[in-house]
Design an enzyme around this catalytic site. Sequence first.
Site, PDB file in Angstrom:
ATOM      1  N   GLY A  66      50.852  31.769  44.206  1.00 38.11           N
ATOM      2  CA  GLY A  66      52.289  31.962  44.405  1.00 38.11           C
ATOM      3  C   GLY A  66      53.205  31.634  43.245  1.00 38.11           C
ATOM      4  N   THR A  67      52.697  31.743  42.002  1.00 35.29           N
ATOM      5  CA  THR A  67      53.624  31.470  40.888  1.00 35.29           C
ATOM      6  C   THR A  67      54.652  32.582  40.735  1.00 35.29           C
ATOM      7  OG1 THR A  67      52.240  32.481  39.169  1.00 35.29           O
ATOM      8  CG2 THR A  67      51.881  30.139  39.629  1.00 35.29           C
ATOM      9  N   ASN A  68      54.281  33.812  41.070  1.00 32.80           N
ATOM     10  CA  ASN A  68      55.271  34.893  41.006  1.00 32.80           C
ATOM     11  C   ASN A  68      56.339  34.696  42.085  1.00 32.80           C
ATOM     12  OD1 ASN A  68      54.746  37.132  38.924  1.00 32.80           O
ATOM     13  ND2 ASN A  68      52.708  36.639  39.675  1.00 32.80           N
ATOM     14  N   ILE A 104      44.359  45.868  49.936  1.00 35.10           N
ATOM     15  CA  ILE A 104      44.826  47.222  49.662  1.00 35.10           C
ATOM     16  C   ILE A 104      45.521  47.744  50.917  1.00 35.10           C
ATOM     17  CG2 ILE A 104      44.058  49.585  49.203  1.00 35.10           C
ATOM     18  CD1 ILE A 104      41.796  48.202  47.510  1.00 35.10           C
ATOM     19  N   ASN A 142      54.717  46.163  43.173  1.00 35.31           N
ATOM     20  CA  ASN A 142      53.564  45.294  42.933  1.00 35.31           C
ATOM     21  C   ASN A 142      53.574  44.839  41.484  1.00 35.31           C
ATOM     22  OD1 ASN A 142      50.934  44.118  43.454  1.00 35.31           O
ATOM     23  ND2 ASN A 142      50.046  45.819  42.285  1.00 35.31           N
ATOM     24  N   HIS A 202      51.043  43.722  38.470  1.00 35.64           N
ATOM     25  CA  HIS A 202      49.620  43.809  38.121  1.00 35.64           C
ATOM     26  C   HIS A 202      49.417  43.295  36.689  1.00 35.64           C
ATOM     27  CE1 HIS A 202      45.525  45.290  38.314  1.00 35.64           C
ATOM     28  NE2 HIS A 202      45.693  45.719  37.076  1.00 35.64           N
TER      29      HIS A 202
HETATM   30  C1  GRF Z   1      48.975  37.681  39.332  1.00 34.00           C
HETATM   31  O1  GRF Z   1      48.231  37.713  38.152  1.00 34.00           O
HETATM   32  C2  GRF Z   1      49.374  39.077  39.758  1.00 34.00           C
HETATM   33  O2  GRF Z   1      49.601  39.930  38.694  1.00 34.00           O
HETATM   34  C3  GRF Z   1      48.153  39.519  40.520  1.00 34.00           C
HETATM   35  O3  GRF Z   1      47.739  38.363  41.219  1.00 34.00           O
HETATM   36  C4  GRF Z   1      48.169  37.207  40.524  1.00 34.00           C
HETATM   37  C5  GRF Z   1      48.983  36.384  41.460  1.00 34.00           C
HETATM   38  O4  GRF Z   1      49.383  35.158  40.923  1.00 34.00           O
HETATM   39  N1  GRF Z   1      48.472  40.656  41.364  1.00 34.00           N
HETATM   40  P1  GRF Z   1      50.394  34.225  41.706  1.00 34.00           P
HETATM   41  O5  GRF Z   1      49.814  34.042  43.119  1.00 34.00           O
HETATM   42  O6  GRF Z   1      51.730  34.896  41.749  1.00 34.00           O
HETATM   43  O7  GRF Z   1      50.409  32.936  40.955  1.00 34.00           O
END
Ligand code: GRF
Length: 208
Positions: free
Chosen positions: A15-17, A92, A107, A109
């Site tokens: 969950g860093t994003n 997916i 998304n 990626h």
């Molecule tokens: C990230 O590298 C994203 O690009 C991929 O999964 C990872 C998720 O990281 N789809 P986080 O859970 O957001 O830290």
Amino acid sequence: MSKKLRLGVLVSGRGTNLQAIIDSINEGKLSAEIAIVISDNPNAMALERARKANIPTAYVKPGKKSEFEREIINILEENNVDLIVLAGFMRILSPNFVNHFPLRIINIHPSLLPSFPGLNAQKQALEYGVKITGCTVHFVNEVVDGGPIILQEAVPVYDDDTVESLSARILEKEHKILVEAIRLFGENRLRVSGRRVFIDKEGFDKCL
Ligand code: GRF
């Protein structure tokens, strides 16, 4: 003033994003509201991050795909979500799900698509031997990691890189372009024409 963009964020892991989105909102850099965080993994650290930020969460137990997705759709609709963000969601989605929200799912990626779609993109890049890789935010369509590209950012690959060091370099850029893509969507500045996504210039309307 227009209404705040309501986000539904789908997560499976760390969950860093998600955290980058939360922080940008809290710092006033992104005008949006996370209406709901949904996970297919009850132990996702992302759920913990959401709870800490007082964001409603839902765990949907994976089972029969159509029922699993139906439940997620219901939750997203109950929460009046404008944009669905896949932030490390490791499943997916079926064409049925995707077509339910046309051009309303994005998304992130960790590669420069169309290179290295699918799992372990950073490892794929390292093993292939590319000198530059990066990350991509794209609209989600029926093709895995194949929808129209909104933003990309490149990073160099160094000789002494490991999957971990390269992933960390990419991740920093992921956080940046994911938030930026949400901002552009919220400002209604993304125009999609076939595979191409055009970004309207800031204040373009006002200059006319
Ligand atoms: C990230 O590298 C994203 O690009 C991929 O999964 C990872 C998720 O990281 N789809 P986080 O859970 O957001 O830290």
